[in-house]
Write a protein that holds these residues in place. Structure first.
Motif, PDB file in Angstrom:
ATOM      1  N   CYS A  32      48.809  40.778  50.443  1.00  0.00           N
ATOM      2  CA  CYS A  32      47.981  39.596  50.094  1.00  0.00           C
ATOM      3  C   CYS A  32      47.193  39.733  48.554  1.00  0.00           C
ATOM      4  N   MET A  33      47.027  38.503  48.086  1.00  0.00           N
ATOM      5  CA  MET A  33      46.322  38.344  47.049  1.00  0.00           C
ATOM      6  C   MET A  33      45.456  37.120  47.076  1.00  0.00           C
ATOM      7  N   GLY A  34      44.438  37.053  46.349  1.00  0.00           N
ATOM      8  CA  GLY A  34      43.615  36.006  46.620  1.00  0.00           C
ATOM      9  C   GLY A  34      42.302  35.956  45.450  1.00  0.00           C
ATOM     10  N   TRP A  35      41.780  34.628  45.572  1.00  0.00           N
ATOM     11  CA  TRP A  35      40.880  34.465  44.712  1.00  0.00           C
ATOM     12  C   TRP A  35      39.294  34.216  45.554  1.00  0.00           C
ATOM     13  N   PHE A  36      38.404  34.630  45.135  1.00  0.00           N
ATOM     14  CA  PHE A  36      36.943  34.558  45.617  1.00  0.00           C
ATOM     15  C   PHE A  36      36.055  34.033  44.651  1.00  0.00           C
ATOM     16  N   ARG A  37      35.036  33.651  44.977  1.00  0.00           N
ATOM     17  CA  ARG A  37      33.935  33.343  44.041  1.00  0.00           C
ATOM     18  C   ARG A  37      32.677  33.579  44.603  1.00  0.00           C
ATOM     19  N   GLU A  43      26.355  34.828  49.077  1.00  0.00           N
ATOM     20  CA  GLU A  43      27.833  35.560  49.424  1.00  0.00           C
ATOM     21  C   GLU A  43      28.760  35.432  48.745  1.00  0.00           C
ATOM     22  N   ARG A  44      29.861  36.353  48.666  1.00  0.00           N
ATOM     23  CA  ARG A  44      30.900  35.802  47.834  1.00  0.00           C
ATOM     24  C   ARG A  44      31.945  35.063  49.041  1.00  0.00           C
ATOM     25  N   GLU A  45      32.444  34.108  48.350  1.00  0.00           N
ATOM     26  CA  GLU A  45      33.199  33.050  49.347  1.00  0.00           C
ATOM     27  C   GLU A  45      34.698  33.220  49.055  1.00  0.00           C
ATOM     28  N   GLY A  46      35.329  33.195  50.025  1.00  0.00           N
ATOM     29  CA  GLY A  46      37.036  32.972  49.613  1.00  0.00           C
ATOM     30  C   GLY A  46      37.370  31.425  49.194  1.00  0.00           C
ATOM     31  N   VAL A  47      38.277  31.519  48.076  1.00  0.00           N
ATOM     32  CA  VAL A  47      38.456  30.250  47.507  1.00  0.00           C
ATOM     33  C   VAL A  47      40.179  29.795  47.928  1.00  0.00           C
ATOM     34  N   ALA A  48      41.022  30.868  47.762  1.00  0.00           N
ATOM     35  CA  ALA A  48      42.381  30.663  48.155  1.00  0.00           C
ATOM     36  C   ALA A  48      42.988  31.896  48.101  1.00  0.00           C
ATOM     37  N   ALA A  49      44.118  32.097  48.934  1.00  0.00           N
ATOM     38  CA  ALA A  49      44.965  33.443  49.303  1.00  0.00           C
ATOM     39  C   ALA A  49      46.237  33.097  49.281  1.00  0.00           C
ATOM     40  N   TYR A  95      34.383  34.197  39.541  1.00  0.00           N
ATOM     41  CA  TYR A  95      35.814  34.330  40.223  1.00  0.00           C
ATOM     42  C   TYR A  95      36.502  35.553  39.991  1.00  0.00           C
ATOM     43  N   TYR A  96      36.688  36.087  41.381  1.00  0.00           N
ATOM     44  CA  TYR A  96      37.040  37.241  41.450  1.00  0.00           C
ATOM     45  C   TYR A  96      38.673  37.454  42.052  1.00  0.00           C
ATOM     46  N   CYS A  97      39.551  38.013  41.607  1.00  0.00           N
ATOM     47  CA  CYS A  97      41.062  38.325  41.883  1.00  0.00           C
ATOM     48  C   CYS A  97      40.834  39.774  43.003  1.00  0.00           C
ATOM     49  N   ALA A  98      41.325  39.438  44.017  1.00  0.00           N
ATOM     50  CA  ALA A  98      41.581  40.435  45.117  1.00  0.00           C
ATOM     51  C   ALA A  98      42.703  40.732  45.764  1.00  0.00           C
ATOM     52  N   THR A 111      40.079  44.497  50.068  1.00  0.00           N
ATOM     53  CA  THR A 111      39.708  45.826  49.709  1.00  0.00           C
ATOM     54  C   THR A 111      39.572  46.301  48.232  1.00  0.00           C
ATOM     55  N   ASP A 112      40.447  45.553  47.435  1.00  0.00           N
ATOM     56  CA  ASP A 112      40.845  45.785  46.365  1.00  0.00           C
ATOM     57  C   ASP A 112      40.223  44.662  45.116  1.00  0.00           C
ATOM     58  N   TRP A 113      39.393  44.711  44.067  1.00  0.00           N
ATOM     59  CA  TRP A 113      38.972  43.609  43.308  1.00  0.00           C
ATOM     60  C   TRP A 113      38.883  43.936  41.903  1.00  0.00           C
ATOM     61  N   GLY A 114      39.282  42.676  41.176  1.00  0.00           N
ATOM     62  CA  GLY A 114      39.369  42.554  39.862  1.00  0.00           C
ATOM     63  C   GLY A 114      37.693  42.530  39.187  1.00  0.00           C
ATOM     64  N   GLN A 115      37.601  42.632  38.023  1.00  0.00           N
ATOM     65  CA  GLN A 115      36.261  42.457  37.465  1.00  0.00           C
ATOM     66  C   GLN A 115      35.454  41.085  37.315  1.00  0.00           C
ATOM     67  N   GLY A 116      36.438  40.124  37.599  1.00  0.00           N
ATOM     68  CA  GLY A 116      35.824  38.792  37.694  1.00  0.00           C
ATOM     69  C   GLY A 116      35.798  37.899  36.365  1.00  0.00           C
ATOM     70  N   THR A 117      35.950  36.455  36.516  1.00  0.00           N
ATOM     71  CA  THR A 117      35.863  35.702  35.247  1.00  0.00           C
ATOM     72  C   THR A 117      35.082  34.783  35.628  1.00  0.00           C
ATOM     73  N   GLN A 118      34.412  34.298  34.692  1.00  0.00           N
ATOM     74  CA  GLN A 118      33.259  33.316  34.677  1.00  0.00           C
ATOM     75  C   GLN A 118      33.795  31.675  34.765  1.00  0.00           C
ATOM     76  N   VAL A 119      33.628  30.928  35.484  1.00  0.00           N
ATOM     77  CA  VAL A 119      33.736  29.461  35.671  1.00  0.00           C
ATOM     78  C   VAL A 119      32.590  28.932  35.457  1.00  0.00           C
ATOM     79  N   THR A 120      32.395  27.868  34.277  1.00  0.00           N
ATOM     80  CA  THR A 120      31.344  26.943  34.294  1.00  0.00           C
ATOM     81  C   THR A 120      31.744  25.654  34.309  1.00  0.00           C
ATOM     82  N   VAL A 121      31.366  24.670  35.309  1.00  0.00           N
ATOM     83  CA  VAL A 121      31.345  23.259  35.075  1.00  0.00           C
ATOM     84  C   VAL A 121      30.096  22.470  34.901  1.00  0.00           C
ATOM     85  N   SER A 122      30.156  21.679  33.834  1.00  0.00           N
ATOM     86  CA  SER A 122      29.041  20.818  33.715  1.00  0.00           C
ATOM     87  C   SER A 122      28.999  19.356  33.673  1.00  0.00           C
TER      88      SER A 122
END
Length: 122
Positions: A32-37, A43-49, A95-98, A111-122
């Motif tokens: 499995c792979m997914g996106w969390f934010r 707390e970190r929340e799941g977005v899509a997998a 946003y983190y990839c996992a 269990t495995d995580w990337g470093q993250g990438t920032q998303v900013t919506v204004s």
């Protein structure tokens, strides 16, 4: 396991962004792979997998109909994408990839995580 995200940035409300995550050095058991934010103080929340074979996708209720997760394979790499449309200010987060070896993918603990990438919506 290596997970490298890209594609974050800034967008206006109603706009779109596309995130990418290249996964490599996966054991054969990775399923499995997914996106969390996560936003500071929450707390970190799941977005899509998505299952690595592409057979199943999962979405948080807050993003259903707006975000789409897809996957592609090339050589020994698995790349997932998160197309984010109709962005809202509340989508602002890191946003983190996992990745995970679980048999049934979903938005639980990975269990495995990337470093993250920032998303900013204004």
């Amino acid at each position: 396991v290596q997970l490298v995200e890209s594609g974050g940035g800034s967008a206006q409300a109603g706009g779109s962004l596309r995130l990418s995550c290249v996964g490599s050095r996966f054991p054969s058991s990775m399923n499995c792979m997914g996106w969390f934010r996560q936003v500071p103080g929450k707390e970190r929340e799941g977005v899509a997998a998505i299952a690595i074979d592409g057979s199943m996708t999962y979405y948080a209720d807050s993003v259903k109909g707006r975000f789409t997760i897809t996957i592609s394979q090339d050589n020994a790499q698995n790349t997932i994408y998160l197309q984010m449309n109709s962005l809202k200010p509340e989508d602002t987060a890191m946003y983190y990839c996992a990745a995970d070896r679980r048999r049934v993918c979903g938005l639980g603990r990975y269990t495995d995580w990337g470093q993250g990438t920032q998303v900013t919506v204004s």
